[in-house]
Scaffold this motif. Structure first.
Motif, PDB file in Angstrom:
ATOM      1  N   GLY A   1       7.618 -29.282 -17.241  1.00  0.00           N
ATOM      2  CA  GLY A   1       8.465 -28.149 -17.602  1.00  0.00           C
ATOM      3  C   GLY A   1       7.647 -26.882 -17.832  1.00  0.00           C
ATOM      4  N   ILE A   2       6.524 -27.025 -18.550  1.00  0.00           N
ATOM      5  CA  ILE A   2       5.641 -25.879 -18.791  1.00  0.00           C
ATOM      6  C   ILE A   2       5.063 -25.368 -17.473  1.00  0.00           C
ATOM      7  N   PHE A   3       4.583 -26.298 -16.654  1.00  0.00           N
ATOM      8  CA  PHE A   3       3.987 -25.927 -15.365  1.00  0.00           C
ATOM      9  C   PHE A   3       5.003 -25.215 -14.484  1.00  0.00           C
ATOM     10  N   SER A   4       6.235 -25.734 -14.440  1.00  0.00           N
ATOM     11  CA  SER A   4       7.268 -25.145 -13.586  1.00  0.00           C
ATOM     12  C   SER A   4       7.665 -23.750 -14.067  1.00  0.00           C
ATOM     13  N   ASP A   5       7.750 -23.567 -15.395  1.00  0.00           N
ATOM     14  CA  ASP A   5       8.050 -22.241 -15.933  1.00  0.00           C
ATOM     15  C   ASP A   5       6.954 -21.247 -15.581  1.00  0.00           C
ATOM     16  N   ARG A   6       5.715 -21.691 -15.695  1.00  0.00           N
ATOM     17  CA  ARG A   6       4.596 -20.802 -15.377  1.00  0.00           C
ATOM     18  C   ARG A   6       4.576 -20.451 -13.901  1.00  0.00           C
ATOM     19  N   LEU A   7       4.894 -21.438 -13.058  1.00  0.00           N
ATOM     20  CA  LEU A   7       4.884 -21.216 -11.615  1.00  0.00           C
ATOM     21  C   LEU A   7       6.120 -20.452 -11.166  1.00  0.00           C
TER      22      LEU A   7
ATOM     23  N   ALA B   1      16.609 -28.247 -15.089  1.00  0.00           N
ATOM     24  CA  ALA B   1      15.944 -26.943 -15.176  1.00  0.00           C
ATOM     25  C   ALA B   1      16.274 -26.105 -13.949  1.00  0.00           C
ATOM     26  N   ASN B   2      16.267 -26.740 -12.786  1.00  0.00           N
ATOM     27  CA  ASN B   2      16.623 -26.020 -11.559  1.00  0.00           C
ATOM     28  C   ASN B   2      18.080 -25.559 -11.599  1.00  0.00           C
ATOM     29  N   VAL B   3      18.946 -26.398 -12.136  1.00  0.00           N
ATOM     30  CA  VAL B   3      20.357 -26.023 -12.291  1.00  0.00           C
ATOM     31  C   VAL B   3      20.484 -24.837 -13.233  1.00  0.00           C
ATOM     32  N   ARG B   4      19.751 -24.884 -14.341  1.00  0.00           N
ATOM     33  CA  ARG B   4      19.807 -23.784 -15.315  1.00  0.00           C
ATOM     34  C   ARG B   4      19.328 -22.483 -14.678  1.00  0.00           C
ATOM     35  N   ALA B   5      18.213 -22.554 -13.955  1.00  0.00           N
ATOM     36  CA  ALA B   5      17.669 -21.361 -13.316  1.00  0.00           C
ATOM     37  C   ALA B   5      18.595 -20.834 -12.220  1.00  0.00           C
ATOM     38  N   SER B   6      19.331 -21.748 -11.577  1.00  0.00           N
ATOM     39  CA  SER B   6      20.235 -21.346 -10.492  1.00  0.00           C
ATOM     40  C   SER B   6      21.592 -20.897 -11.011  1.00  0.00           C
TER      41      SER B   6
ATOM     42  N   ASP C   1       0.702 -15.267 -22.567  1.00  0.00           N
ATOM     43  CA  ASP C   1       0.349 -16.172 -23.662  1.00  0.00           C
ATOM     44  C   ASP C   1       1.451 -17.166 -23.996  1.00  0.00           C
ATOM     45  N   ARG C   2       2.698 -16.718 -23.957  1.00  0.00           N
ATOM     46  CA  ARG C   2       3.800 -17.594 -24.353  1.00  0.00           C
ATOM     47  C   ARG C   2       3.940 -18.799 -23.428  1.00  0.00           C
ATOM     48  N   TYR C   3       3.479 -18.654 -22.179  1.00  0.00           N
ATOM     49  CA  TYR C   3       3.639 -19.713 -21.194  1.00  0.00           C
ATOM     50  C   TYR C   3       2.437 -20.647 -21.121  1.00  0.00           C
ATOM     51  N   LYS C   4       1.452 -20.438 -21.990  1.00  0.00           N
ATOM     52  CA  LYS C   4       0.326 -21.351 -22.031  1.00  0.00           C
ATOM     53  C   LYS C   4       0.718 -22.647 -22.726  1.00  0.00           C
ATOM     54  N   VAL C   5      -0.046 -23.682 -22.484  1.00  0.00           N
ATOM     55  CA  VAL C   5       0.348 -25.032 -22.903  1.00  0.00           C
ATOM     56  C   VAL C   5       0.561 -25.132 -24.404  1.00  0.00           C
TER      57      VAL C   5
ATOM     58  N   LEU D   1      18.384 -24.458 -27.270  1.00  0.00           N
ATOM     59  CA  LEU D   1      17.389 -24.345 -28.343  1.00  0.00           C
ATOM     60  C   LEU D   1      16.198 -23.500 -27.910  1.00  0.00           C
ATOM     61  N   ILE D   2      15.898 -23.484 -26.591  1.00  0.00           N
ATOM     62  CA  ILE D   2      14.891 -22.572 -26.019  1.00  0.00           C
ATOM     63  C   ILE D   2      15.540 -21.995 -24.771  1.00  0.00           C
ATOM     64  N   ALA D   3      16.513 -21.125 -24.975  1.00  0.00           N
ATOM     65  CA  ALA D   3      17.437 -20.733 -23.909  1.00  0.00           C
ATOM     66  C   ALA D   3      16.777 -19.974 -22.768  1.00  0.00           C
ATOM     67  N   ASP D   4      15.709 -19.213 -23.030  1.00  0.00           N
ATOM     68  CA  ASP D   4      15.121 -18.367 -21.987  1.00  0.00           C
ATOM     69  C   ASP D   4      13.988 -19.049 -21.224  1.00  0.00           C
ATOM     70  N   ARG D   5      13.797 -20.346 -21.450  1.00  0.00           N
ATOM     71  CA  ARG D   5      12.773 -21.114 -20.736  1.00  0.00           C
ATOM     72  C   ARG D   5      13.444 -22.315 -20.063  1.00  0.00           C
ATOM     73  N   PRO D   6      13.944 -22.186 -18.818  1.00  0.00           N
ATOM     74  CA  PRO D   6      14.659 -23.303 -18.183  1.00  0.00           C
ATOM     75  C   PRO D   6      13.871 -24.598 -18.140  1.00  0.00           C
TER      76      PRO D   6
END
Length: 403
Positions: free
Chosen positions: A69-75, A125-130, A206-210, A337-342
């Motif tokens: 999830g972290i990797f996909s958000d960063r990418l 996550a893909n559904v949320r982003a789409s 910074d927010r997207y780091k592990v 709970l973390i709405a802006d990070r799919p």
């Protein structure tokens, strides 16, 4: 729900996601009803060893899901992760079928399939982003539709696999069905899932780091609410483990009975996922979830007291109604709970699965030590009731209904 269906079919990404999640559900529907029987009765694992394996697998699954999830958000891309994770499913189910041994079962369940389990949160996550731009109520409906699609696979597969295995000397062919389904997930993601717009990489934010991302997951505001959902959802895991053993043991049923029962429950889940989605227009989401979970508490107690096959059949209506609430309503709750990070928000689904699986493993180990499988079901009901109470304490008077 009609609005959700229209949105799903108009959006190519949602359309393919629905197909992918159907076949992801098929992998579990083909294997899960028979997994404990295969592991314990066919391959010789002990009750304690099986419970320990489930706990370890849950740790690896949540780690993989959160990191993906972290990797996909960063990418800024979820398709690539879905493609690679699908390969783990092909390998994991395949080696159990081909090698048919306890070591293969352990390697599969401990290493390969926990990573494949991350596919669930990645698809959501893909559904949320789409689904950007949809209203909260429409997003709930889309998530419910996706979750109903998983239940559809549970309507079709357990009965078919049960009939296929009825006269078979082994239940291992269920893993061949799961292997083929994982392969379909891979093909759908690789060739049919739209690539979308050029992803925005966030490697240097910074927010997207592990560690910063893990800090968001571990925040008390988030973690306590995930815990309340996990206490509730742990009942589903315990039921998946003890139901086959109760049906084919104390209740005197057959493998075919088990497949039919699971199929009936899954069919009812599809119907009542729609009902619960509509119910959220008239009651708060937390109220609906607490009501559904309370009904499942009652079901778990009745399952624990079952002593004949007709008892289990009679409980399918209550099980389907209650399970529909537990498997559909928490999805959007957790993502919000973390709405802006799919990716990270959807990985909370896996965190919930981890805690639920871990709690269920502990309940299974303790329950089978102090009593039979029926006692384990009743012990799980007590834990689920504690989750309902915690949910009401945290959000019973403050969380707004999403419409």
């Amino acid at each position: 729900m009609s609005a959700a269906l229209r949105a799903s079919f108009k959006n190519p990404s949602l359309r393919v996601s629905a197909l992918a999640i159907f076949f992801f559900g098929t992998t579990g529907a083909a294997v899960s009803p028979y997994q404990s029987i295969i592991g314990i009765q066919e391959l010789g694992l002990s009750d304690g060893g099986y419970a320990l394996l489930m706990l370890a697998a849950a740790v690896i699954n949540v780690t993989a899901s959160v990191l993906m999830g972290i990797f996909s958000d960063r990418l800024g891309d979820y398709r690539t992760s879905i493609v690679y994770v699908s390969l783990f499913g092909i390998a994991g189910f395949g080696i159990v079928y081909l090698m048919a041994s306890a070591p293969a079962f352990v390697v599969s369940k401990l290493i390969l399939l926990p990573v494949f389990g991350a596919l669930n949160s990645l698809i959501f996550a893909n559904v949320r982003a789409s689904s950007t731009g949809l209203s909260p109520s429409a997003l709930i409906a889309v998530n419910s539709t996706m979750r109903a699609t998983i239940s559809l696979s549970w309507v079709l597969m357990p009965g078919l696999v049960g009939l296929m295995l009825m006269k078979a000397p082994s239940m291992l062919p269920a893993y061949l069905v799961a292997t083929a389904s994982a392969l379909v997930c891979f093909v759908l993601a690789l060739w049919f899932l739209p690539r979308g717009e050029t992803p925005v990489e966030r490697h240097h934010e910074d927010r997207y780091k592990v560690f910063a991302s893990l800090g968001e997951v571990m925040a008390p505001r988030v973690l306590l609410r995930v815990l309340s959902i996990s206490l509730i959802c742990s009942m589903l895991y315990v039921s998946d483990t003890v139901r086959p053993l109760i049906v084919t043991g104390k209740a005197g049923g057959t493998v075919a009975d088990l497949g039919i029962i699971v199929g009936i429950v899954a069919f009812l889940e599809i119907i009542f996922i729609v009902v619960w989605g509509k119910a959220e227009r008239y009651m708060r989401a937390v109220t609906a979830l607490a009501l559904g979970a309370s009904l499942y508490v009652v079901y778990m107690v009745l399952q624990g007291l079952s002593s004949a096959t007709w008892h289990v059949y009679a409980q399918t209506v209550l099980s389907g109604i209650a399970a529909a609430a537990i498997i559909s309503l928490p999805i959007t709750y957790l993502q919000d709970l973390i709405a802006d990070r799919p990716g990270l928000g959807s990985s909370l689904i896996a965190v919930n699965m981890f805690l639920s699986a871990g709690l269920s493993a502990v309940v299974f180990a303790i329950g089978t030590r102090i009593g039979e499988y029926g006692a384990t079901s009743i012990l799980s009901a007590a834990l689920g009731l504690a989750g309902v109470v915690l949910l009401i304490v945290l959000d019973g008077g403050s969380r707004k209904r999403m419409v």
